[in-house]
Design a protein around this motif. Structure first.
Motif, PDB file in Angstrom:
ATOM      1  N   LYS A 166      -2.679  -0.675  -3.921  1.00 28.30           N
ATOM      2  CA  LYS A 166      -3.686   0.080  -3.185  1.00 28.30           C
ATOM      3  C   LYS A 166      -3.090   1.409  -2.756  1.00 28.30           C
ATOM      4  N   THR A 167      -3.928   2.442  -2.744  1.00 27.75           N
ATOM      5  CA  THR A 167      -3.494   3.758  -2.287  1.00 27.75           C
ATOM      6  C   THR A 167      -4.439   4.249  -1.205  1.00 27.75           C
ATOM      7  N   VAL A 168      -3.868   4.763  -0.127  1.00 34.09           N
ATOM      8  CA  VAL A 168      -4.649   5.371   0.958  1.00 34.09           C
ATOM      9  C   VAL A 168      -4.223   6.826   1.082  1.00 34.09           C
ATOM     10  N   ILE A 169      -5.191   7.726   1.010  1.00 33.98           N
ATOM     11  CA  ILE A 169      -4.935   9.150   1.259  1.00 33.98           C
ATOM     12  C   ILE A 169      -5.446   9.482   2.649  1.00 33.98           C
ATOM     13  N   THR A 170      -4.514   9.882   3.526  1.00 31.49           N
ATOM     14  CA  THR A 170      -4.863  10.236   4.895  1.00 31.49           C
ATOM     15  C   THR A 170      -4.810  11.750   5.050  1.00 31.49           C
ATOM     16  N   LEU A 171      -5.872  12.307   5.595  1.00 32.07           N
ATOM     17  CA  LEU A 171      -5.949  13.745   5.837  1.00 32.07           C
ATOM     18  C   LEU A 171      -5.508  13.997   7.275  1.00 32.07           C
ATOM     19  N   ALA A 172      -4.322  14.565   7.423  1.00 27.64           N
ATOM     20  CA  ALA A 172      -3.744  14.738   8.755  1.00 27.64           C
ATOM     21  C   ALA A 172      -4.638  15.623   9.627  1.00 27.64           C
ATOM     22  N   GLU A 173      -4.688  15.282  10.884  1.00 30.28           N
ATOM     23  CA  GLU A 173      -5.553  15.981  11.831  1.00 30.28           C
ATOM     24  C   GLU A 173      -5.241  17.476  11.862  1.00 30.28           C
ATOM     25  N   GLY A 174      -6.285  18.287  11.805  1.00 31.80           N
ATOM     26  CA  GLY A 174      -6.138  19.722  11.915  1.00 31.80           C
ATOM     27  C   GLY A 174      -5.634  20.419  10.664  1.00 31.80           C
ATOM     28  N   THR A 175      -5.494  19.701   9.555  1.00 32.62           N
ATOM     29  CA  THR A 175      -4.947  20.321   8.332  1.00 32.62           C
ATOM     30  C   THR A 175      -6.032  20.560   7.290  1.00 32.62           C
ATOM     31  N   THR A 185       0.827  -1.203   0.000  1.00 31.92           N
ATOM     32  CA  THR A 185       0.000   0.000   0.000  1.00 31.92           C
ATOM     33  C   THR A 185       0.862   1.253   0.000  1.00 31.92           C
ATOM     34  N   VAL A 186       0.458   2.202  -0.812  1.00 30.44           N
ATOM     35  CA  VAL A 186       1.062   3.532  -0.772  1.00 30.44           C
ATOM     36  C   VAL A 186       0.138   4.423   0.035  1.00 30.44           C
TER      37      VAL A 186
END
Length: 633
Positions: free
Chosen positions: A154-163, A129-130
């Motif tokens: 597979k690709t996962v885009i994580t939205l960092a907390e508070g950004t 996974t990327v």
């Protein structure tokens, strides 16, 4: 003064939220509904006898650990810093070329900064996974997808907390050759794509779609806003939403899954989150199935119900964006929720304001729970072949046809319908009884087994056309049905072909008398049909009591009426009943039905003695009181 003592408990049947949490219970009188509700099975999909069976298998969504994991602990993180027209990179597994970075290995990559005109490309040749952590990133590309997954397991885009993160593309893409049409979205993935994290993401898609996966698209968290000139979210194989706060403003479909090559693909499953979707075309569209089990969904499509299918401007959602080179045609629609095979709703809260049908299936539909409120410029709920309501709360505030399918079964639930034509339409063939057709009307199955079966629940219909209309038999075995029917004699409160057997339940139906019908004489519960010599005004009470003064019914119709039908376990053979019009009541009216208080008599209109299963007073202008007929679609 006569005290009303028989309808008190009906109030409990009509509270919306009560109906959502279970089946209809209580009784209009102890004798009347105790037998009705015994047949009700709350939130069931398999019934017997005249009841329909739902056998649709909804694919189970499996969420992997990395779908919900928004952290990076225990992982080696590479850092990508966007610096306007250049990129700096610390780590391994990626190559920088000017304002483009290409990730070639699985791993975790943190992205921050601003990129004025460049790309983040993922092109891995190995498994794994990327994970892209958007940590305050603003990525713009004027000629292609700002984030482009060319190849990855597979690709996962994580939205960092508070950004806050933004992705923006241009109006025109430049492809490698004339045969290419990929990428086709601001965030485009040829592989499985997941978005999670507690931060925010805004996607501005000026070319075509907003977020698109050629595989599965999953959203488990995050505040996501998509503005797109075509589709908002597209997952070819599936879209699954578990959480998050999602806002979509799309000129095309809001959420779309397109794979119709396999029954276990092309579906949309929503089990949580908050969705606010404004779409020029369909709000939620699946090539196979839509399954809603939770979450809060608000949909506006095609300009809303004010842009009615009967209006001259209907179809104004037709569009052609730079990336959508297929001109709109007759297959375009602006439905709230649409599936080619099946719609299943078991929970959640759904609010729909749609130009076209609010909820539509080309084959089957089952509603077993949830709160659904809709206003439609066409039909409220339409399913070509079969429709089963096993529970939940359905409020159709505005529609042409309220609920429509070739075969309809209501086992439970709380249903309120306002329709400019039929409340329930089980006709098949051409959609409803519109004269010479209308824009957007549905042509659906004539199965030869059209039927309307009501086995429980609470149903209120206010229809300008037929209240309950079916080109086939009608059966009521339980529940409460209240119909405010038409004022013109070309329609009737009830319209069925063949037989209408009522073996339980409670039915009061008022409207015009020209086509008034009553249950068939083969019923096992007594009914009376009173046809008046002249229409009574909207809001004028009528009251039925026994000759000895026992109260049976006090009702306030919403429109003028000339026929009154009552079928109830309270009616007894050999008993004489007196019909009054006017007067007033100190009781409480819910859906026109009074409970409690006292009734002050108005004018006595007639009296009749129950002498057979169907007892009639006065003459209807068309049908025989025992049914038959049809043919006025």
């Amino acid at each position: 003064m006569k005290k009303i003592i028989t309808i008190l408990v009906i109030v409990t049947l009509i509270f919306i939220l009560t109906a959502c949490s279970g089946g209809v219970t209580g009784a209009i009188t102890t004798a009347t509904l105790s037998s009705q509700t015994s047949a009700n099975a709350a939130d069931t999909t398999t019934t017997s006898g005249s009841q329909s069976t739902s056998s649709t298998t909804v694919p189970a969504v499996i969420y992997d650990d990395d779908d919900t994991d928004s952290g990076s602990s225990g992982s080696t993180v590479s850092y990508i810093t966007l610096k306007g027209n250049s990129i700096s990179y610390t780590g391994s597994g990626a190559i920088v070329d000017g304002s483009t970075i290409t990730i070639t290995s699985a791993g975790v990559y943190s992205i921050s900064g601003t990129l004025n005109n460049g790309q983040v490309i993922i092109n891995t040749r190995v498994s794994g996974t990327v994970k892209l952590i958007l940590n305050g990133a603003a990525i713009t590309c004027s000629t292609s997808a700002p984030i482009y997954v060319m190849n990855a397991e597979k690709t996962v885009i994580t939205l960092a907390e508070g950004t806050k993160n933004t992705v923006t593309d241009g109006q025109f893409y430049v492809f490698e050759d004339a045969e290419s049409d990929e990428p086709g979205a601001a965030i485009y993935a040829k592989s499985e794509l997941t978005i999670n994290g507690s931060g925010s993401l805004e996607v501005n898609a000026n070319y075509n779609n907003g977020i698109q996966s050629q595989d599965d698209l999953k959203i488990t968290d995050g505040t996501i806003t998509v503005n797109a000139v075509n589709e908002g979210l597209q997952g070819r194989d599936s879209i699954a939403i578990k959480g998050g706060n999602i806002t979509v403003d799309a000129d095309g479909d809001g959420i779309q899954s397109t794979n119709n090559e396999s029954t276990d693909k092309g579906y949309i499953a929503i089990e949580g989150g908050t969705l606010n979707i404004t779409a020029g075309a369909d709000g939620i569209q699946a090539a196979t199935s839509v399954n809603i089990s939770g979450g809060g969904i608000t949909l506006s499509t095609g300009g809303g119900s004010a842009n009615s299918s009967s209006g001259a401007n209907w179809g104004s959602w037709d569009r052609q964006s730079p990336g959508n080179t297929t001109t709109s045609d007759s297959n375009d629609s602006a439905k709230g929720i649409k599936a080619e095979v099946d719609v299943t709703i078991t929970g959640g809260t759904v609010n729909i304001d749609s130009s076209d049908d609010s909820i539509h299936s080309n084959k089957s539909m089952t509603v077993s729970g949830g709160i659904i409120v809709m206003a439609s410029g066409d039909d409220g709920i339409h399913s070509d072949a079969t429709l089963a309501v096993n529970g939940g709360d359905i409020q159709i505030m505005k529609s042409y046809e309220g609920i429509e399918s070739a075969a309809i079964t209501v086992n439970n639930g709380n249903i309120h319908i306002v329709a400019s034509d039929d409340g329930f339409n089980g006709s098949g063939g051409a959609d409803g009884s519109s004269v010479n057709g209308r824009p957007g009307q549905n042509s659906f199955m004539t199965t030869g087994s059209n039927a309307l079966n009501i086995n429980g629940g609470y149903i209120y219909v206010d229809a300008s056309g037929d209240g309950l209309d079916v080109n086939g038999p009608m059966n009521i075995t339980g529940g409460v049905v209240i119909v405010n029917g038409p004022t013109n004699s070309a329609n009737g409160p009830l319209d069925y072909t063949g037989s209408f057997n009522m073996t339980g339940g409670y039915l009061v139906a008022v409207g015009s008398s020209g086509m008034a019908q009553a249950p068939s004489t083969t019923s096992t519960q007594y009914s009376m049909l009173i046809n008046l010599s002249a229409a009574l005004s909207a809001g004028m009470l009528f009251h039925i009591e026994t000759e000895s003064g026992e109260n049976i019914l006090t009702f306030e119709p919403t429109k003028s009426y000339q026929s009154v039908l009552l079928c109830s376990a309270d009616l007894k053979n050999g008993t004489t009943y007196v019909f009054y019009s006017g007067g007033n009541s100190t009781g409480t009216a819910t859906d026109g039905l009074y409970s409690g208080g006292e009734y002050t008599a108005g004018a006595k209109i007639t009296s009749l003695k129950i002498s057979s299963m169907v007892t009639t007073s006065g003459t209807a202008g068309g049908m025989n009181p025992g049914g038959g007929g049809g043919g006025r679609r």
